[in-house]
Write a protein that holds these residues in place. Sequence first.
Motif, short mmCIF file in Angstrom:
data_model
loop_
_atom_site.label_atom_id
_atom_site.label_comp_id
_atom_site.label_asym_id
_atom_site.label_seq_id
_atom_site.Cartn_x
_atom_site.Cartn_y
_atom_site.Cartn_z
N ALA A 1 8.86 -16.81 2.43
CA ALA A 1 7.78 -16.55 1.47
C ALA A 1 6.67 -15.70 2.07
O ALA A 1 5.98 -14.97 1.35
N TRP A 2 6.47 -15.78 3.37
CA TRP A 2 5.38 -15.04 4.03
C TRP A 2 5.71 -13.58 4.24
O TRP A 2 4.84 -12.76 4.54
N LEU A 3 7.03 -13.21 4.11
CA LEU A 3 7.47 -11.89 4.54
C LEU A 3 6.96 -10.76 3.64
O LEU A 3 6.51 -9.72 4.12
N GLU A 4 6.99 -10.97 2.33
CA GLU A 4 6.62 -9.89 1.42
C GLU A 4 5.18 -9.42 1.62
O GLU A 4 4.92 -8.21 1.66
N PRO A 5 4.20 -10.35 1.78
CA PRO A 5 2.83 -9.86 2.04
C PRO A 5 2.71 -9.04 3.33
O PRO A 5 1.98 -8.06 3.37
N VAL A 6 3.46 -9.43 4.36
CA VAL A 6 3.42 -8.67 5.61
C VAL A 6 4.00 -7.28 5.41
O VAL A 6 3.42 -6.27 5.83
N LEU A 7 5.14 -7.21 4.71
CA LEU A 7 5.77 -5.91 4.46
C LEU A 7 4.88 -5.04 3.56
O LEU A 7 4.79 -3.82 3.77
N ALA A 8 4.24 -5.67 2.60
CA ALA A 8 3.36 -4.90 1.71
C ALA A 8 2.18 -4.30 2.48
O ALA A 8 1.80 -3.15 2.25
N ARG A 9 1.61 -5.09 3.38
CA ARG A 9 0.51 -4.57 4.21
C ARG A 9 1.01 -3.44 5.10
O ARG A 9 0.32 -2.43 5.30
N ALA A 10 2.21 -3.59 5.67
CA ALA A 10 2.77 -2.54 6.51
C ALA A 10 3.03 -1.28 5.69
O ALA A 10 2.80 -0.16 6.16
N GLN A 11 3.47 -1.47 4.46
CA GLN A 11 3.73 -0.31 3.60
C GLN A 11 2.43 0.44 3.27
O GLN A 11 2.38 1.66 3.28
N ARG A 12 1.37 -0.33 3.01
CA ARG A 12 0.08 0.32 2.73
C ARG A 12 -0.41 1.09 3.96
O ARG A 12 -0.95 2.19 3.84
N ALA A 13 -0.22 0.50 5.14
CA ALA A 13 -0.61 1.18 6.37
C ALA A 13 0.22 2.45 6.57
O ALA A 13 -0.30 3.48 7.03
N GLN A 14 1.51 2.40 6.21
CA GLN A 14 2.35 3.58 6.35
C GLN A 14 1.94 4.67 5.36
O GLN A 14 1.92 5.86 5.69
N VAL A 15 1.57 4.25 4.15
CA VAL A 15 1.08 5.22 3.16
C VAL A 15 -0.18 5.90 3.68
O VAL A 15 -0.35 7.12 3.56
N GLU A 16 -1.08 5.11 4.29
CA GLU A 16 -2.30 5.68 4.87
C GLU A 16 -1.95 6.70 5.94
O GLU A 16 -2.54 7.78 6.01
N ALA A 17 -0.96 6.37 6.78
CA ALA A 17 -0.55 7.31 7.83
C ALA A 17 0.07 8.56 7.23
O ALA A 17 -0.19 9.68 7.68
N ASN A 18 0.89 8.40 6.17
CA ASN A 18 1.50 9.56 5.52
C ASN A 18 0.46 10.47 4.90
O ASN A 18 0.56 11.69 4.95
#
Length: 899
Positions: free
Chosen positions: A812-829
Motif C-alpha cells: 500500500a505504501w508503494l504507490e505514493p513513493v512512486l508518485a513522488r518519484a515520478q513528480r521529481a522525474q517530471v521536474e528533472a525533465n
Amino acid sequence: MERVNTDNLASRLRPPRPARGVITRPRLDGLLDLLRTRLLTVVKAPPGYGKTTAAQSWADALAASGAHVAWLSLSAQEDDDERFFGAVAAALRRACTVDAQAGAQSLLTEAEWSMRELSIPMQYRVEWLAAELAAIPGEIFLVLDDFHEITRPAIHEALSAQLANAPEHLHLIVLGRSEPRLDLAPLRPHDAVLELDAQMLRFDLAETEQLLRKHPSAANGPHDAAALHALTGGWVAALRAAMLTARIRGEAASPGRYAPPGTPRTIQALLDELLEQLPAPLLQFMQRCSVAERVCAPLAACLSGRADAQALLEQIERQQLFITALDDRPHWFAFHRLLRESLLLGAAQHDPQTLPQAHRLAAHWFAEQGSWTEAIGHALAAGETTQAMRWIEDHAMAVVGAGDLLTLLSWERQLRAHLVESPLRLRLAFAWGLGLAMACDKALVLLDGVEAQLAQRDEPTPAELRNECMALRAVVVCTTGDYELAASLADQCTSSAAVQPWVGNARRNVLAASSLHLGHWEQVYVAPPLLGGAQGQSVGDRTASTYRLSIRALAELRQGHLEDAARLLEEAMRVGADSAALAALPAPTLAMVRYLQGRSAEAAQVNAAHMAVNQRVAPIEGLYAAYLVAARLARLDGQAVGARHLLDEGESIGAARGWRRVEATLLLEKVRLCLLDGRGAEADAGSRRIETLARASRSRLEAIDFGRAAQLARAWCALIAGQHGSAVEDLRALSLSAQQDGRLVDRIGLLGALALAQHAAGASSAARRTMLEACVLVQRSGALRALVDQPASMAGLLREMLGARAELARHAWLEPVLARAQRAQVEANESEVAISRPLQSLSPREHHILQLLADGQSNKEIARGLGIAPETVKTHVSKIFTKLGAQNRAQAAAMVPGN
C-alpha cells in the motif's frame, strides 16, 4: 576598567572626518566627471599635499549621487596578500551592503572572512569578489588611501589582473606618495587611467587667498597671500603650518613675516617652528601621544598622566593642529604623519627615555583592552622583548582557538622587524592555525620544524608538548582525507591536563571522523566525550561541539536517518551561531539532507546563505557537499552551464588543497551531467580521470572509495552506451558493497541505476524487483532524490511500475513513493527542456550582442561597432544574463553553440 573598542580596521573603512577649515576647490572637484569615466584614478604626491582631502570631497559627491563608495585607509599591516584582499573585500562589502552599519558589524567581527582562505588560490578569491560586485547595481568606487604602504609584488600583480577584468561599473581611486607598481600599460591606450600629481594638487594663488580669507587672523591682505604662496610653493601642509604659527604667535599682520630672507622654507622647518610656539604642557602631551598611530582619550590619559585628555584632544582638533578624528563620534584621533614624525623626533631629542616609557605604557594599556597585536608591537618598540614573548606564549593558542590566524601573522612580522626569533609556542600556534585553515602543506612544514627543534634540545620534550604536536599532526592528516593514518596518530596521543581542552577535543573529533569514514558507525556514537566547560562556553568549546555534532549528523545521513541528521545539524548551527564559519560548517550537509528529501527550496536557501563562507572554510565533506548541492540545484533550475562552472570551481579548489576526495566526488557528478547532456566523450574522459586518481591512491581507504567512484562512472557510461550487461554487473557489485557497509543512501542510488540497466537490457521483472527494493529504502529514509538522480531518465521505468497494479496492491505504501518519484522525474525533465530554452528567448539584437561577447569584445567595443551607447549595451547584457541564468560573461559565452 571599562574596555575601549580598539577595532583598528573599522575606523579605516571610512574616510577620516574632514578637517576644520577645509576650503572648496572647484578646480579639483571639477575632475569628478572625468573620474567617473575612468577605471583607475591615480593620485600621487608627497605627504601633506591634500590627496586624502580631495578624495574625501569626491567620495562625498559620489555617495550623494547614489554611487557605492568604499574606502580603505591602508597601513603596513595590509602589506600582506591575505590582509590586503581581506580588507578590500570588507570595504567593498560594507559599501555595498544596504544597511552599511549592520554589514560592517557582521564582517568585521568575523576573523574567518580574512583568515581561512590561505589554501584557496588567489584567482578564486578575486573571481568571487568580482562576481559579488558584478551582481550589484549602480556604480562602485573603491578608494585605496596610502597605497604606498603596499610593497609586495604579488598584491600589485593580482590587483593589475583584477583591473584587466574588472566589471565596467567598478572604479578604483589610488592615493599614494609614489607611482603605484600596477601594470597600467594595457589601460592607457583605452583612456582608462586618470593621473594626478603634486603639481595639480598644489594651491594656486587664488586658493591661497581663499584659505587666508577663511582665517583672517593669519593675514592682512594680498601681499601676505603672495608671500605665503611663494614661501610654500602651494604645498597645503606648509601653508597650514605657516598660518598656524602666525596665529599662535598672535603677530600683527606683516607682508614679510611669511617670507624671511633666503630660500623657501622646508615643511620640516615650518612644522618645527609651529611646535616651538605651543605651550610646553600641550607639546609634551602631543609628544607622548604620538607614540601611538591612533589615540583615544583613555589611552592619551594613560600616556600623558593628564585627566583632561579628551578636552586636550578636542582642543588640538579645534585649533587644526594636524589631527584628524577617525570616527563619527570623536573617540579615536590620528596625527598627520608629517606632524607625528616631528613630534617623535622632538621627544627623542628632548629626553631619550620619553618614547620607550610611552611605548611601555601603551603596551600595557592595549593589553588591558585585549588588543594584543598593538600591545606586543608597543612592547617591542619599548625594548620589552621578554614581556612581548610572554604575552605571545600566553595568548597564541587562544588566538588560534578563536580562529584569528592573521593576528599570529602580525606578531610574527613584528618579531622579524625587531630581529627577534619567533618563539616555539608561536610557531606551533601558526601550525595549528594553518591546519585549521585547511592550509595543510604549510602546517606540516611548520610542524616538522617545531618537532626538529624539540628533538635537538638537551632536555626531554615535555609530554604535553609532544602530545600536542601529535594531535596537530592527526588533525592535519585527517583534514587531507587520510583517515586511517589520522586515527592511528590520534590513538598515540595520551591525555594531558596541561594541554588546552580544545586541543584535546580536536584529537577526539579526529577519532570520531576517522570512525565515520572507515564505516565504524558504532565507534562514532561512543567516541570519547569532549573536554572543557559547558557546551558553548568558549570559542574552542563551540568549535569542538559544532564539529562533533556535524560528524554525528553525517553518520546518520549515510545510514539513511535523514531527520535525525537534520536535527543534529540544526543544533550544530545554533551552537555555532555567533561565528560565520561555525554556523556555515553544518550547512552543506543540511542542504544535502533537504535536497535528498525533495525539499529543494530549503536546500537552496541554507546552501546559498553559507556558500561564500564554505568556499573558504568548509572541510572536505562540506566543500564537496556545498558544490554538489549547488550544481544539482542549478541543473534543476535549467542552468546547465552554471552547474558545470560550479563543479569546475569546486574541483579546482580541491586540487589546490590537495583534497583528492573532493576532486573524485565532483568529477563523478560531472560524468553524470555530461551523460545527461549527451556528451559521451567528455563523460568517458571524466571516468578515466577518476580511474587515474584511484590508481594513485595514497591509502587503503582512498583506493577503495576512488575505486568505487571509478566503477560507478564506468557503469554509467556503459549504461548510456548500450553495454547493459557490463553496467548491470558493476552496479550489482557496488550495491552489495553499500549494503554490507551500511551506506543506505548510496545504495538507493545504486539500486536505481541497476534497475535502469536491467530495464534497458530487457529484464523487466528484475528491474521491477530492484526498484521495489530501492523504494523500500526510500520509504524508510525519505531520500527520494537519491533514487531519481541518474545519468538517464527513469520516466519509462516509473510508468511501468505504476502500471503494475498487482504489485501496488500488495504494498500500500508503494504507490505514493512512486508518485513522488515520478513528480521529481517530471521536474528533472522540465529542467532539461529549460536548458535548451533560454537561447530561444533572446531577441535578434541580444543574439548578436551575445555572439560579440563570445568573441571577446568589451561593452565599449560592441557599442562602437553597433553605433549605440555603452549604457545601452550594458542594459542588453544585463537582460541576456537574466534570460540565460548566467552570472558573468564567461558563462553566457559558454552557451553560444560551438563555443
